[in-house]
Design an enzyme around this catalytic site. Sequence first.
Site, PDB file in Angstrom:
ATOM      1  N   ASP A 150       3.039   7.226   3.397  1.00  0.00           N
ATOM      2  CA  ASP A 150       2.162   8.528   3.216  1.00  0.00           C
ATOM      3  C   ASP A 150       2.074   9.682   4.018  1.00  0.00           C
ATOM      4  O   ASP A 150       3.040   9.705   5.166  1.00  0.00           O
ATOM      5  CB  ASP A 150       0.091   7.749   3.420  1.00  0.00           C
ATOM      6  CG  ASP A 150      -0.697   8.643   2.102  1.00  0.00           C
ATOM      7  OD1 ASP A 150      -0.555   9.819   1.483  1.00  0.00           O
ATOM      8  OD2 ASP A 150      -1.517   7.983   2.201  1.00  0.00           O
ATOM      9  N   ASP A 205      -4.219  13.547  -4.784  1.00  0.00           N
ATOM     10  CA  ASP A 205      -4.905  11.812  -5.394  1.00  0.00           C
ATOM     11  C   ASP A 205      -5.786  12.218  -7.366  1.00  0.00           C
ATOM     12  O   ASP A 205      -5.997  12.780  -6.690  1.00  0.00           O
ATOM     13  CB  ASP A 205      -5.608  11.273  -4.523  1.00  0.00           C
ATOM     14  CG  ASP A 205      -5.345  10.961  -3.048  1.00  0.00           C
ATOM     15  OD1 ASP A 205      -3.756  11.326  -3.204  1.00  0.00           O
ATOM     16  OD2 ASP A 205      -5.936  10.536  -2.294  1.00  0.00           O
TER      17      ASP A 205
HETATM   18  C1  GLA Z   1      -3.793   9.165   0.430  1.00  0.00           C
HETATM   19  C2  GLA Z   1      -2.673   8.363  -0.460  1.00  0.00           C
HETATM   20  C3  GLA Z   1      -3.634   7.455  -1.276  1.00  0.00           C
HETATM   21  C4  GLA Z   1      -4.070   6.980  -0.493  1.00  0.00           C
HETATM   22  C5  GLA Z   1      -4.652   7.445   0.724  1.00  0.00           C
HETATM   23  C6  GLA Z   1      -5.264   5.746   1.554  1.00  0.00           C
HETATM   24  O1  GLA Z   1      -5.216  10.283   0.029  1.00  0.00           O
HETATM   25  O2  GLA Z   1      -2.494   9.696  -1.425  1.00  0.00           O
HETATM   26  O3  GLA Z   1      -3.166   6.833  -2.250  1.00  0.00           O
HETATM   27  O4  GLA Z   1      -3.295   5.682  -0.176  1.00  0.00           O
HETATM   28  O5  GLA Z   1      -4.543   8.239   1.293  1.00  0.00           O
HETATM   29  O6  GLA Z   1      -6.125   6.595   2.540  1.00  0.00           O
END
Ligand code: GLA
Length: 401
Positions: A150, A205
């Site tokens: 990430d 997301d």
């Molecule tokens: C980010 C990623 C998500 C998830 C969250 C976890 O937002 O894009 O897919 O992994 O972190 O905290």
Amino acid sequence: MKKLLPLLLAATLPVLTALAQKFESLALTPPMGFNTWNTFASNLNEVVVMETADTMAKNGMRDAGYNYIVLDDCWSLKERDAAGNLVPDPAKFPNGLKALGDYLHKLGFKFGIYSCAGSKTCGGFPASQGHEYQDARLFASWGVDYLKYDWCNTGTRDPKEAYTTMRDALFAAGRPVVFSICEWGGSKPWEWAKDVGHLWRTTGDITDCYDCVQRWERGWKVILDLQYSLVQPADGQNNGIGQYAGPGHWNDPDMLEVGNAGLTFAESRAHFSLWCMLAAPLMAGNDVRHMTPEILAVMTDREAIAIDQDPAGKEGWRFRAEPGREIWVRELSNGDWAVALLNTGDQPADLSIDFGPMWFLGGTCQIRDIWDKKDTGTTAQPFTKRLASHDVALLRLKPIK
Ligand code: GLA
């Protein structure tokens, strides 16, 4: 030492090159599996993961191709141990992650984990910046086969440098790992990540709605439109960044929300169909232990999955976008075409496709309606179907010899 250095390089370079080549063949089609985040967020634990794996081994998902089971954020303690190692939270994973990996491997799955290129993960847990080689070795010792990496708390770090460092750490640890770049598209990873990772997120997301926008989360239709618009089509045919996807390296419009509460059945089925059109990774994000038979049937549909997993790996593109209707097309490896007709309106509607303008089809084709499981005429006539709001017709066209 000066004399030894070239010798040392000569000895290690072929090893690293061989490893790199081994890693290259790990995702010749888009990865499929399950990830804890969309449903469980920080409430993941070994019972949930083992029950999910048990279910997927029995309900046909594993055999349909969903073979990576990935722990997302929040699996560790808030601090590293005295040796600087990450520590699985014993309240969530009392038997540790080597044992969990063994359990998954015995059932025929591969084991995935999450870390982050910053000082802390998005959930505030220790991340891998400055610990890349140590963490990669630890993951290898647990039998990890997939790493989602990430981009929170990265300050001024350069994404290409950060992800390349982790890639090299994974190479050095020696265990083949699918490397999932989760940088949300800011630095256009499709332009630089082909040799760094196997898939890269293109947007922020996803969440379980059709087209809502809440803080940094968006419904699947918004993400679909974003992925389409990221690079303007050069020739009017390609959906922008689609040109960068292919065997071994994939655009990732984020994990599936199929089966989650914020979507109607039609919206789940259309989401799945469009992700197949995009050659997207198919990472289930629902609670597979409690899914309906209808959702399971969608997620394990062999004909839809065959489109997603088509070996040529050509991403589909949007052929028409008009009020109330979109048509997406995807060229398949054997001369067939996949076509998706989406009702973007908020009422049921009789929608049609006139194949005349689809000059790229190799002559008249037989039409297979994948969700209705029936062959339904040829492209010499328009195809018409009544579709619920946000539902889709998913077709496979086969040229008539
Ligand atoms: C980010 C990623 C998500 C998830 C969250 C976890 O937002 O894009 O897919 O992994 O972190 O905290």
